[in-house]
Design an enzyme around this catalytic site. Structure first.
Site, mmCIF file in Angstrom:
data_model
loop_
_atom_site.group_PDB
_atom_site.id
_atom_site.type_symbol
_atom_site.label_atom_id
_atom_site.label_comp_id
_atom_site.label_asym_id
_atom_site.label_seq_id
_atom_site.Cartn_x
_atom_site.Cartn_y
_atom_site.Cartn_z
ATOM 1 C CG ASP A 1 -7.438 -5.631 4.929
ATOM 2 O OD1 ASP A 1 -7.056 -5.833 6.085
ATOM 3 O OD2 ASP A 1 -7.424 -4.516 4.389
ATOM 4 C CD GLU B 1 -9.835 -1.388 7.986
ATOM 5 O OE1 GLU B 1 -8.936 -1.943 8.649
ATOM 6 O OE2 GLU B 1 -9.664 -0.981 6.823
ATOM 7 C CD GLU C 1 -2.921 -1.091 2.366
ATOM 8 O OE1 GLU C 1 -2.562 -0.626 3.453
ATOM 9 O OE2 GLU C 1 -4.065 -1.534 2.160
#
Ligand code: BDP
Length: 720
Positions: free
Chosen positions: A381, A409, A307
């Site tokens: 993820d 998240e 990322e």
């Protein structure tokens, strides 16, 4: 008048003392309500002798007196110099008091550095409770265990407890930025007040350390994996040292995230190439400097070449080169490198789920012995449900560290009640078949499968400056459960939930059973209204809040939802079998066979591994389309079930947290409806079939849901 004012002041003070704002977590130590137990405990515990003076003993002493006086509501005598008449004796095996009690050698062996025993022993015709350990930290852990027995109203007759942790490094990863924001944080700002450190020590640091020690957490990674090199600068190292000093007596080491390009950014070098001598020397010097500030510094966590983060691949080098360079620098001080396997670069692969395995498997056995590879539980993820990561079982010569995410998240932030221990357990209990049946992920992580001494588990923290630490009263249970599972990967989610409820709310059995049933069902309910049947990554763009299965046309395909669900007029799901990306080939043969056929693949993972036709008949005899609708609807309906269960607890627990959770459940319900409607309506545009008539009509149109925007959703990465 004066009298009246002071009367009100008194009420105010006493109310705030009783306030259940969640700050005390599971260490509330309120007077035991069960009179029978209280009488038994009071009879048995009258005095305590602590044979030791180290900082760890001091905190153990404070804790046991704080706990006992609160729980028993009586003064406990502190036998300062002589343990002969004590009802509870604490010390290391070498201490005078414990030696006198003749603990058998066999009981002491195999406890390891952090283990402890709690025993009822008869000494001169009296029963004495002994909390003993090879080292000071074990005594502190034993004290917390003993207090837990009382908090949960367990019998303390004939105690025979032997405990030692199953993993060595049990660490929280804080994704905290130096500006005080927390990436993917939903509980306020960072606990670390970098500006005021090192001079000002917030009392919260101590309570944070207590909470962690009480569940065996022994490491804290202070900074975000998307790292800032500034934390390695001399001024910040002083601040880091101040935190390390606070945590040390509690057995907690600090770790930092190392920005790979720090030699350029801080050191003024022209490269961060891990094979460049100047770079290597820079890290050696930096590590030496860190240890001058923090003699027991734990080591580095590194996110590299993922990322957009810098890493060895920028210089044509590998993860192995990068990790080993840092490991060389840390080796003289027994520091470790936790090198993350969450990697994906700019070249979008055919299947992101395969990338970590492709980049790491070939380095099995090539890392220095103070390197752990830190692997997320699943290959994508932190989704509401993922199969276990294929690296587990695939790198027997490398210690693999588990990375779970406690901060929600992808699971409703700190608004939704989701107990994650069932998710953690599902992964830990999964069988990798790496060495035949029974080669569970748990055994990979705790080192027993491949005989690793160095083992670990990391949890991405859900802690922030909110008064109740985690935002949602029930989010505390995920912090708690993480610690308990890192200590013992074999513990059950249910027993941990039970302890947590008793310590955090009440021991009243009807409440415990009711709350436990909600907690145990909560994750599956969330999966149903968010991503049933193996769907994944269809959340809102970037902030990951709410449904957005329609996300497409972003600059990289694997940052879109359509990449993951692959819905079309024929069906839905990501084909990861031989006819598709063949990500399944990364698993052991029995796992491949099991998941590889739609007939044996559990429906929980169906659309993770298969692209399935809309008319495929599921186990319920419904078509896939109907089943998908039913799951979304049953998920949302089940939130109403949770609400009913909760409402029935009114008056049985404190009003403050009752009201908080009630409000949060209502928001959760509304968001669950949004998930349900948005996903069903969106997928209907492909399935072209009616929503089964037994199900109510969606509240709004698809367009309505598509237009929802959440520009200030919390936790977002500022740079994205
Ligand atoms: C993702 C988060 C991102 C993290 C990344 C990571 O969205 O903020 O930086 O994981 O783990 O889930 O590195």
């Amino acid at each position: 008048m004066k009298k009246l004012v002071s009367f009100f002041l008194l009420i105010l003070i006493s109310n705030s003392a009783l306030s259940e704002n969640g700050y005390r977590l599971w260490l509330r130590y309120d007077l035991i309500k069960n009179q029978q137990m209280l009488t038994v405990y009071r009879k048995q515990i009258k005095s305590v002798y602590i044979d030791g003076y180290s900082p760890t003993f001091l905190v153990a002493k404070n804790e046991i007196f704080l706990g006992l006086s609160g729980l028993l509501g009586t003064a406990i005598t502190d036998l300062k110099t002589d343990g002969k008449n004590a009802s509870v004796v604490c010390g290391t095996f070498n201490s005078h008091a414990i030696k006198n009690l003749n603990i058998k050698e066999a009981e002491k062996s195999s406890l390891g550095k952090e283990g402890y025993i709690i025993r009822s022993v008869v000494y001169k015709n009296r029963t004495v409770i002994v909390i003993a350990a090879p080292e000071d930290i074990g005594v502190l852990y034993g004290v917390y265990h003993f207090l837990r027995l009382l908090q949960t109203n367990e019998s303390i007759k004939n105690l025979v407890v032997s405990e030692s942790p199953k993993t060595k490094l049990r660490v929280l990863n804080h994704w905290d930025n130096l500006d005080g924001t927390v990436e993917r944080g939903y509980a306020g700002f960072s606990l670390w007040n970098w500006h005021k450190l090192p001079g000002y020590i917030d009392a919260r640091y101590i309570d944070y350390a207590r909470a962690n020690a009480s569940i065996g957490i022994n490491g804290s990674v202070l900074t975000n994996v998307n790292a800032n090199a500034v934390v390695l600068s001399p001024d910040y190292l002083k601040k880091v040292a101040a935190l390390a000093d606070v945590f040390r007596p509690y057995g907690i080491k600090v770790y930092l995230t190392a920005r790979f390009s720090a030699p350029i950014e801080l050191g003024g070098l022209s490269t961060a190439d891990p094979l460049d001598e100047k770079v290597r020397q820079w890290w050696k010097n930096k590590v030496k400097e860190i240890y001058e500030h923090v003699p027991d510094f734990g080591g580095f966590v590194v996110k590299a070449n993922s990322e957009g983060q810098p890493g060895p691949q920028n210089y044509g080098r590998s993860h192995k080169d990068g990790a080993n360079m840092l490991a060389d620098a840390l080796q003289p001080y027994q520091g470790v490198v936790m090198w993350r396997a969450f990697v994906y670069d700019d070249n979008v692969p055919d299947d992101r789920a395969k990338q970590a395995y492709n980049e790491f498997k070939l380095f099995d056995g090539a890392f220095n012995n103070n390197v752990l590879v830190q692997v997320k539980n699943g290959p994508i993820d932190f989704q509401p449900r993922e199969p276990f990561h294929p690296l587990f079982g695939a790198m027997p010569k490398t210690p693999l560290m588990m990375e779970f995410q406690l901060t929600q998240e992808y699971l409703g932030f700190s608004t939704h009640l989701v107990y994650l221990a069932t998710l953690f357990k599902e992964c830990l209990d999964a069988d990798t078949y790496a060495q035949g049946k029974g080669s569970t992920v748990s055994k990979v992580i705790n080192g027993s499968l491949d005989k690793h001494e160095l083992t670990g588990m990391a949890g991405v923290a859900n802690i922030g400056s909110d008064i109740n630490w985690c935002g949602h009263p029930f989010a505390q249970s995920n912090w708690y459960a993480f610690g308990r599972l890192a200590w013992n990967t074999e513990s059950s989610a249910e027993s941990i939930a039970e302890d947590w409820i008793k310590m955090t709310f009440t021991v009243d059995q009807t409440v415990v059973q009711s709350m436990k049933s909600v907690m145990m069902a909560s994750r599956e309910i969330t999966v149903n209204y968010m991503t049933p049947l193996g769907l994944h990554h269809i959340m809102g763009w970037s902030h990951h809040h709410g449904p957005a299965p329609w996300i497409s046309n972003k600059h990289r395909a694997d940052w879109t939802s359509v990449y993951y669900h692959k819905a079309d007029t024929l069906g839905i799901g990501f084909d990861r079998t031989v006819t598709g990306s063949n990500a399944l080939s990364q698993y052991a043969k029995p796992v491949q066979d099991f998941y590889g056929s739609v007939d044996t693949c559990p429906e929980e993972y169906l659309l993770w591994f298969h692209h399935v036709k809309w008319d495929y008949q599921t186990k319920s005899k419904r078509t896939l389309w109907e089943e998908l609708c039913h799951r979304y609807y049953s998920g949302a309906d089940s939130v109403q079930w949770m609400q009913k269960k909760w409402d029935a607890l009114e008056g049985k627990i404190d009003a403050e947290r009752f009201r908080q959770v009630k409000m949060l459940l209502q928001v959760q319900y509304e968001e669950a409806i949004a998930w349900r409607d948005a996903c069903v309506l969106y997928f209907q545009t492909f399935a072209r079939r009616p929503i089964p008539s037994v199900l109510e009509k969606p509240l709004h149109t698809l367009e309505y849901y598509k237009q929802q925007s959440f520009p200030y959703a919390p936790g977002i990465r500022p740079q994205w």
